[in-house]
Design an enzyme around this catalytic site. Sequence first.
Site, PDB file in Angstrom:
ATOM      1  N   ASP A   1      -0.974   4.809   3.766  1.00 32.15           N
ATOM      2  CA  ASP A   1      -0.085   3.702   4.142  1.00 32.15           C
ATOM      3  C   ASP A   1       1.203   4.293   4.710  1.00 32.15           C
ATOM      4  OD1 ASP A   1       1.329   1.063   4.152  1.00 32.15           O
ATOM      5  OD2 ASP A   1      -0.394   0.466   2.942  1.00 32.15           O
TER       6      ASP A   1
ATOM      7  N   LYS B   1       4.212 -15.981  16.485  1.00 25.86           N
ATOM      8  CA  LYS B   1       5.099 -16.780  17.354  1.00 25.86           C
ATOM      9  C   LYS B   1       4.201 -17.347  18.455  1.00 25.86           C
ATOM     10  CE  LYS B   1       9.733 -16.389  16.789  1.00 25.86           C
ATOM     11  NZ  LYS B   1       9.895 -16.920  15.484  1.00 25.86           N
TER      12      LYS B   1
ATOM     13  N   TYR C   1      -2.141 -11.445  17.458  1.00 17.94           N
ATOM     14  CA  TYR C   1      -3.034 -11.077  16.336  1.00 17.94           C
ATOM     15  C   TYR C   1      -4.506 -11.333  16.690  1.00 17.94           C
ATOM     16  CZ  TYR C   1      -4.694 -11.061  11.437  1.00 17.94           C
ATOM     17  OH  TYR C   1      -5.357 -10.797  10.261  1.00 17.94           O
TER      18      TYR C   1
ATOM     19  N   THR D   1      -3.721 -13.519  -0.647  1.00 10.95           N
ATOM     20  CA  THR D   1      -2.879 -12.310  -0.667  1.00 10.95           C
ATOM     21  C   THR D   1      -1.435 -12.722  -0.405  1.00 10.95           C
ATOM     22  OG1 THR D   1      -3.092 -11.962   1.704  1.00 10.95           O
ATOM     23  CG2 THR D   1      -4.693 -10.815   0.314  1.00 10.95           C
TER      24      THR D   1
HETATM   25  P1  NAD Z   1      -0.995  -6.738   3.697  1.00  4.20           P
HETATM   26  O1  NAD Z   1       0.152  -6.978   4.603  1.00  4.20           O
HETATM   27  O2  NAD Z   1      -0.875  -7.144   2.257  1.00  4.20           O
HETATM   28  O3  NAD Z   1      -1.381  -5.184   3.722  1.00  4.20           O
HETATM   29  C1  NAD Z   1      -1.471  -4.429   4.919  1.00  4.20           C
HETATM   30  C2  NAD Z   1      -1.099  -2.994   4.643  1.00  4.20           C
HETATM   31  O4  NAD Z   1      -1.158  -2.263   5.898  1.00  4.20           O
HETATM   32  C3  NAD Z   1       0.337  -2.839   4.101  1.00  4.20           C
HETATM   33  O5  NAD Z   1       0.348  -2.072   2.921  1.00  4.20           O
HETATM   34  C4  NAD Z   1       1.072  -2.153   5.238  1.00  4.20           C
HETATM   35  O6  NAD Z   1       2.131  -1.305   4.819  1.00  4.20           O
HETATM   36  C5  NAD Z   1      -0.074  -1.375   5.934  1.00  4.20           C
HETATM   37  N1  NAD Z   1       0.315  -0.993   7.294  1.00  4.20           N
HETATM   38  C6  NAD Z   1       0.885  -1.794   8.224  1.00  4.20           C
HETATM   39  N2  NAD Z   1       1.178  -1.076   9.337  1.00  4.20           N
HETATM   40  C7  NAD Z   1       0.759   0.190   9.104  1.00  4.20           C
HETATM   41  C8  NAD Z   1       0.813   1.399   9.859  1.00  4.20           C
HETATM   42  N3  NAD Z   1       1.367   1.439  11.084  1.00  4.20           N
HETATM   43  N4  NAD Z   1       0.305   2.526   9.318  1.00  4.20           N
HETATM   44  C9  NAD Z   1      -0.235   2.503   8.066  1.00  4.20           C
HETATM   45  N5  NAD Z   1      -0.293   1.396   7.308  1.00  4.20           N
HETATM   46  C10 NAD Z   1       0.201   0.252   7.802  1.00  4.20           C
HETATM   47  O7  NAD Z   1      -2.246  -7.446   4.383  1.00  4.20           O
HETATM   48  P2  NAD Z   1      -3.652  -7.929   3.764  1.00  4.20           P
HETATM   49  O8  NAD Z   1      -3.618  -9.387   3.611  1.00  4.20           O
HETATM   50  O9  NAD Z   1      -4.054  -7.085   2.596  1.00  4.20           O
HETATM   51  O10 NAD Z   1      -4.616  -7.624   5.011  1.00  4.20           O
HETATM   52  C11 NAD Z   1      -5.403  -6.447   5.152  1.00  4.20           C
HETATM   53  C12 NAD Z   1      -6.222  -6.547   6.434  1.00  4.20           C
HETATM   54  O11 NAD Z   1      -7.027  -7.723   6.386  1.00  4.20           O
HETATM   55  C13 NAD Z   1      -5.376  -6.666   7.694  1.00  4.20           C
HETATM   56  O12 NAD Z   1      -5.994  -5.971   8.748  1.00  4.20           O
HETATM   57  C14 NAD Z   1      -5.364  -8.155   7.968  1.00  4.20           C
HETATM   58  O13 NAD Z   1      -5.138  -8.443   9.328  1.00  4.20           O
HETATM   59  C15 NAD Z   1      -6.779  -8.516   7.539  1.00  4.20           C
HETATM   60  N6  NAD Z   1      -6.962  -9.938   7.207  1.00  4.20           N
HETATM   61  C16 NAD Z   1      -6.332 -10.529   6.139  1.00  4.20           C
HETATM   62  C17 NAD Z   1      -6.565 -11.876   5.871  1.00  4.20           C
HETATM   63  C18 NAD Z   1      -5.918 -12.572   4.699  1.00  4.20           C
HETATM   64  O14 NAD Z   1      -6.218 -13.757   4.495  1.00  4.20           O
HETATM   65  N7  NAD Z   1      -5.083 -11.936   3.908  1.00  4.20           N
HETATM   66  C19 NAD Z   1      -7.416 -12.613   6.683  1.00  4.20           C
HETATM   67  C20 NAD Z   1      -8.035 -11.994   7.760  1.00  4.20           C
HETATM   68  C21 NAD Z   1      -7.811 -10.649   7.994  1.00  4.20           C
END
Ligand code: NAD
Length: 438
Positions: A229, A286, A344, A379
């Site tokens: 991370d 946005k 996104y 989440t």
């Molecule tokens: P989150 O924001 O809780 O966690 C994402 C993590 O990625 C964070 O710890 C962040 O620090 C890390 N990160 C961001 N940029 C980074 C970089 N440049 N280098 C290294 N690490 C980096 O998000 P989440 O809800 O756990 O989502 C995880 C994945 O699932 C993402 O790809 C998100 O798009 C996808 N997703 C989530 C949902 C949802 O409902 N939560 C739905 C569809 C897809």
Amino acid sequence: MSDRYANFAHSGAGRFLVKRLGLPDPPRLRRHSAGDPVLAGPAQIGGSGRLVEPLHKIIEGLPKAEGGDHNAVLIFDATAIVDTAGLRALYDFFHPVIRSLTPSGRVVVLGSPPELCANAREATAQRALEGFVRSVGKEVGHGSTAQLLYVAPGAEDAIESTLRFLLSGRSAYVSGQVVRIGPTSVDVPEDWERPLVGKTAIVTGAARGIGAAIAEVLTRDGAHVVCLDVPAAGEDLSRVANELKGTALQLDLTAEDAPRRLADFIATRHVHADVFVHNAGITRDKTLGRMDEQQWRSVLDVNLSSQERINDVLLAENLLGGNGRIVSVSSVSGIAGNRGQTNYATSKAGVIGLVEANAAAVAARGLTLNGVAPGFIETKMTAAMPMFVREAGRRMNSMSQGGLPVDVAETIAWLANPASGGVSGNVVRVCGQSLLGA
Ligand code: NAD
């Protein structure tokens, strides 16, 4: 973030009101816990194609809960259906038994990939199976699921890891999916409960949320997990890695030298990695006319371009072991699109493109590449949504509730299993059969 409505609906007064007013009734989903059998009760197998024999053999060998008068599993081999008249066999098998399926029951139909069928009539009939399965998924209710497996000729012995996933509580929030399985030599794990013993897995974005859950489940399955991370998340990252007895790697994936630093880390510390999970992702929502250039660029770079750059170095420098696995996290937004998410959704549709465009070349090297597209998962990311949008996201699916990070993690663990070598180029939705973008 707790789902207060679901908690209410499960209470005594709530049950009464939900029934009387015809409100959504989110069932309690059967999720896997350590030691649970794969099958929650009796399984009935129907159909008469080339998969019936392997199916009987696999089902008889699966751990099964004792007792139960009703079927917990209905499986139908549709590979013998060669024209549309033959589709009647679906009705004949399912009609008498579908209403007595247990809660959190499992329906699986197995067919032949239409693109590999001998002629147009057979391809038409096989393609029709999709509509059947997706409708059954919307009808069964009570946390039950329905899936279609297209099994290529020659892949008859490559289906066990997928059946173990789809028939168990591990696939609680996966429904209405079509999975393609191709021919491969299968690497059967010594212990199905710990199929990743001796393997190294790298999970990006592992400091919290879905990434932390993926790291936990891959550790449970026996892997040594490298949790990656950004440095700013260093404290959370160390906590997750320490709890799992894994390794913490602070790295901003968008940094120019990130692929080089990652490659050097793998080569010096682990020689190679067996599983690489591209989970890190960000949102900068946005509407397009109000989005600044930085919001567009950062989302595309973290969610998509960095995955391409990392894959390039993993493949060019042979940093994945034989039978290696790459799994990319996409999103249902990348399938359906979403207001305020042009950046996104572009990035997440691009991830699907990346999987589809590269899977064949990756498979030729004995590796697999798949995508997972989560729907509404509970989440911090979804807790921050406006209330109305959040409630809509939670209810607009066959389960009437959001999924949990562990649901995404279990799906990735199935794809990472050494026995899942026949599953490549798939994008599997973990969305409770969301009404969006079906
Ligand atoms: P989150 O924001 O809780 O966690 C994402 C993590 O990625 C964070 O710890 C962040 O620090 C890390 N990160 C961001 N940029 C980074 C970089 N440049 N280098 C290294 N690490 C980096 O998000 P989440 O809800 O756990 O989502 C995880 C994945 O699932 C993402 O790809 C998100 O798009 C996808 N997703 C989530 C949902 C949802 O409902 N939560 C739905 C569809 C897809």
